[in-house]
Design an enzyme around this catalytic site. Structure first.
Site, PDB file in Angstrom:
ATOM      1  N   GLY A 250       0.813  -1.209   0.000  1.00 31.73           N
ATOM      2  CA  GLY A 250       0.000   0.000   0.000  1.00 31.73           C
ATOM      3  C   GLY A 250       0.850   1.264   0.000  1.00 31.73           C
ATOM      4  N   ASP A 251       1.948   1.258   0.743  1.00 27.69           N
ATOM      5  CA  ASP A 251       2.860   2.395   0.771  1.00 27.69           C
ATOM      6  C   ASP A 251       3.497   2.597  -0.605  1.00 27.69           C
ATOM      7  OD1 ASP A 251       2.295   2.150   3.508  1.00 27.69           O
ATOM      8  OD2 ASP A 251       4.056   0.887   3.800  1.00 27.69           O
TER       9      ASP A 251
END
Length: 307
Positions: A250-251
């Site tokens: 997600g990052d």
């Protein structure tokens, strides 16, 4: 310039155990050690994509020193604030029949240390990008992200927030440039099960009504969706590949979106670069490198589109 803030950085100690058995000694088959924390992950992937950023946050003790050293070794600029009480956490991630995690608490952040962060952030200029990502230590209020954006509101800084619950909801009044919930976090925010993409889309649009500019929703194996601030909604299925690592995907999507947007000033390109970077990290043992991101990006073209 892009600045990332990680309030509770970590050393991520990742071990592979053939078959985890509780109550007895387990031997690892493989071990990895990385600097962790959502903001740090964003900075590292941005660096891999050729985009400069500065990693901010708090570190403590010998683990904090190691985090800083490894962030710098990864090619990133670091401007961490040392704190006196406690030590930066170690997060243990066990890969076996199932993935398990044991996350540390982190150090105590004093009011004086927090003031030092505010002073650094007050130096940001118009159109700088500030990424606020991840959880916060229990010594800080859950308004900390909104407190920061309130202080910076007059500076026209572009805010990116990747957080959950009240941390996310509290910032919407300050019109963040980008937020990135996943579909499970959307369910928690709206208190209902989301059965299909149309319901996920409706929730993303509602978050825009509440103040968000761009809403990027990751849906794991079901792909991703972007409600862009220009009124366009983009959807894409997930690219094909074997998921070997869920940490940092997600990052990486946030980093890819920012890299794509800065390069082309176009939300469609930013969307696909975000998916490519997130997927490339999921398909790799470590955070995505540029050649893998480019390979995934090439495979994505033409399979998604506007809605």
């Amino acid at each position: 310039m892009i600045y990332t803030v990680t309030f509770n950085p970590s050393l991520d100690y990742i071990v592979n155990v053939k078959q985890l058995k509780l109550g007895t000694v387990n031997r690892t088959e493989r071990e990895l050690l990385f600097p962790g924390g959502k903001g740090i992950n964003v900075s590292i992937v941005l660096n891999h994509l050729g985009v400069e950023s500065t990693a901010l946050g708090f570190i403590a003790g010998f683990t904090g020193e190691e985090i800083e050293k490894r962030v710098i070794q990864a090619g990133c600029k670091a401007d961490f604030i040392p704190v006196e009480t406690g030590w930066s956490r170690i997060n243990l991630k066990i890969r076996s029949d199932e993935e398990s995690e044991i996350n540390g608490r982190g150090p105590e952040i004093s009011g004086q240390a927090l003031q030092r962060l505010y002073e650094k952030l007050e130096l940001l200029k118009k159109d700088d990008i500030l990424v606020l990502a991840g959880s916060i230590p229990n010594t800080l209020p859950d308004t900390i992200y909104s407190d920061i954006l309130k202080r910076l509101a007059s500076e026209k800084v572009k805010a990116v927030v990747d957080a959950t619950g009240e941390l996310l909801v509290n910032v919407l009044q300050f019109h963040p440039f980008l937020i990135k919930p996943n579909h499970h976090e959307l369910e928690e925010l709206f208190g209902k099960k989301l059965r299909d993409k149309s319901e996920i889309r409706d929730c993303a649009l509602k978050l825009q009504d509440m103040g968000a500019g761009n809403v990027l929703v990751s849906m794991a194996g079901d792909g991703a969706l972007l409600a862009a601030e220009d009124g366009t909604v983009y959807e894409s299925p997930a690219p094909e590949g074997k998921v070997v690592n869920s940490v940092g995907a997600g990052d990486s999507m946030v980093a890819g979106f920012l890299a794509g947007y800065l390069e082309k000033q176009n939300y469609e390109d930013a969307f696909y670069m975000g998916i490519a970077a997130g997927s490339a990290s999921a398909f790799s043992e470590q955070l995505a490198e540029k050649p893998e991101v480019q390979r995934v990006l090439k495979s994505l073209r033409g399979i998604g589109g506007k809605k």
